[in-house]
Design a protein around this motif. Structure first.
Motif, short mmCIF file in Angstrom:
data_model
loop_
_atom_site.label_atom_id
_atom_site.label_comp_id
_atom_site.label_asym_id
_atom_site.label_seq_id
_atom_site.Cartn_x
_atom_site.Cartn_y
_atom_site.Cartn_z
N GLY A 87 0.82 -1.20 0.00
CA GLY A 87 0.00 0.00 0.00
C GLY A 87 0.85 1.25 0.00
O GLY A 87 2.02 1.23 -0.39
N TRP A 88 0.26 2.35 0.46
CA TRP A 88 0.95 3.63 0.51
C TRP A 88 1.58 3.85 1.87
O TRP A 88 0.96 3.59 2.89
CB TRP A 88 -0.01 4.77 0.21
CG TRP A 88 -0.39 4.82 -1.24
CD1 TRP A 88 -1.51 4.32 -1.82
CD2 TRP A 88 0.39 5.39 -2.29
NE1 TRP A 88 -1.48 4.53 -3.17
CE2 TRP A 88 -0.33 5.20 -3.49
CE3 TRP A 88 1.62 6.03 -2.35
CZ2 TRP A 88 0.14 5.63 -4.72
CZ3 TRP A 88 2.09 6.48 -3.57
CH2 TRP A 88 1.35 6.27 -4.74
N TYR A 89 2.81 4.35 1.86
CA TYR A 89 3.56 4.65 3.09
C TYR A 89 4.03 6.09 3.02
O TYR A 89 4.37 6.59 1.96
CB TYR A 89 4.80 3.76 3.20
CG TYR A 89 4.50 2.33 3.57
CD1 TYR A 89 4.64 1.90 4.87
CD2 TYR A 89 4.11 1.41 2.61
CE1 TYR A 89 4.39 0.58 5.22
CE2 TYR A 89 3.85 0.10 2.93
CZ TYR A 89 3.99 -0.31 4.24
OH TYR A 89 3.73 -1.61 4.58
N GLU A 90 4.05 6.73 4.18
CA GLU A 90 4.69 8.03 4.30
C GLU A 90 6.03 7.77 4.99
O GLU A 90 6.07 7.26 6.10
CB GLU A 90 3.86 9.00 5.12
CG GLU A 90 4.55 10.35 5.27
CD GLU A 90 3.78 11.29 6.18
OE1 GLU A 90 3.42 12.38 5.71
OE2 GLU A 90 3.54 10.92 7.34
N GLY A 91 7.11 8.10 4.30
CA GLY A 91 8.45 7.89 4.86
C GLY A 91 9.14 9.22 5.09
O GLY A 91 9.04 10.14 4.28
N MET A 92 9.84 9.32 6.23
CA MET A 92 10.57 10.55 6.56
C MET A 92 12.00 10.14 6.92
O MET A 92 12.21 9.30 7.79
CB MET A 92 9.93 11.28 7.73
CG MET A 92 10.67 12.55 8.10
SD MET A 92 9.84 13.53 9.37
CE MET A 92 9.74 12.39 10.72
N ILE A 93 12.97 10.73 6.23
CA ILE A 93 14.37 10.38 6.45
C ILE A 93 15.17 11.65 6.73
O ILE A 93 14.99 12.66 6.05
CB ILE A 93 14.93 9.59 5.24
CG1 ILE A 93 16.31 9.04 5.54
CG2 ILE A 93 14.94 10.42 3.99
CD1 ILE A 93 16.79 8.02 4.52
N ASP A 94 15.99 11.62 7.76
CA ASP A 94 16.93 12.70 8.07
C ASP A 94 18.31 12.21 7.66
O ASP A 94 18.78 11.19 8.18
CB ASP A 94 16.92 13.03 9.56
CG ASP A 94 15.58 13.59 10.02
OD1 ASP A 94 14.96 14.33 9.25
OD2 ASP A 94 15.16 13.26 11.15
N PHE A 95 18.96 12.92 6.73
CA PHE A 95 20.26 12.46 6.25
C PHE A 95 21.23 13.62 6.13
O PHE A 95 20.85 14.79 6.25
CB PHE A 95 20.12 11.72 4.90
CG PHE A 95 19.70 12.60 3.74
CD1 PHE A 95 20.64 13.01 2.81
CD2 PHE A 95 18.38 12.98 3.56
CE1 PHE A 95 20.26 13.80 1.73
CE2 PHE A 95 17.99 13.77 2.49
CZ PHE A 95 18.95 14.18 1.57
#
Length: 181
Positions: A107-115
C-alpha cells in the motif's frame, strides 16, 4: 532487575548495585570515586533501560546494562530482553522496529528520512554536510521497501558523498497510510 557489567574481557551479572560497585573496585584501572558510585546508583534506580558506558581513559570504557536475565547464559542468549509496554494511543510503539520494517503490508507509506547532504558553499567553493529532512509518500510493500525506494530516489538527486542513515535507526520513520487502489 539485574546489572550486567563489562570491562574488556571481565564481565559479571549481579543483582545489586553494591555487588556491581565491588566488581568495579576490584579492577585496578577503574578509579571508583564517590561521584562515579553515585552516578551508578542513580542509573540503577532510574527507569531508563538503555546501556550506560563510563569513560575510564580516553577511548576506554566500561558498560552497565540493566537486564531481567537471571543467569549469564540467559543474558548472552538474549532471553530476558526488557519488554515494551504498549500504550493505548500508539500501538506501533510496542512493536520492535525491525519487525515493523519487514512486515509486508502492500500500500501507501509516508516515509521521513533525516540524512547528511553534501552541499557546495557559495563563495568558498568548499563542500559541507548539512542535515536535511526528506518526506515522501511511496507505494511499497513494507517499511523497508519504503526506505529503499526513498534512498534510491535521493541517490539520483544529491551528491554521491551524502550519507544516509540505517532504516533501523531513529533517523528514518514511516507510517502505513492504507492500501493502494
Amino acid at each position: 532487575m539485574n546489572l550486567y557489567l563489562r570491562y574488556f574481557d571481565r564481565e559479571t551479572l549481579v543483582s545489586t548495585v553494591d555487588e556491581a560497585i565491588d566488581f568495579l573496585r576490584a579492577i585496578d584501572e577503574i578509579d571508583m570515586n564517590p561521584l562515579l558510585e553515585a552516578d551508578i546508583r542513580e542509573y540503577a534506580a532510574s527507569d531508563m533501560y538503555y546501556p550506560k558506558r563510563y569513560k575510564v581513559h580516553p577511548k576506554v570504557y566500561f558498560i552497565i546494562i540493566k537486564t531481567e536475565a537471571a543467569t549469564m547464559q540467559d543474558f548472552k542468549e538474549k532471553k530476558a530482553i526488557h519488554p515494551t509496554i504498549p500504550t493505548s494511543d500508539n500501538r506501533s510503539s510496542a512493536i520492535p522496529t525491525l519487525v515493523r520494517l519487514n512486515e509486508e503490508r502492500p500500500g501507501w507509506y509516508e516515509g521521513m528520512i533525516d540524512f547528511k547532504r553534501v552541499l557546495l558553499v557559495p563563495g568558498t567553493g568548499k563542500f559541507q554536510y548539512r542535515d536535511t529532512q526528506f518526506v515522501a509518500c511511496v507505494k511499497a510493500v513494507s517499511g523497508m521497501d519504503c526506505y529503499e525506494r526513498i534512498v534510491e530516489h535521493l541517490r539520483e538527486l544529491v551528491d554521491e558523498r551524502s550519507q544516509f542513515p540505517s532504516a533501523k535507526g531513529k533517523n528514518f520513520k514511516f507510517r502505513y497510510l492504507g492500501k493502494a487502489k
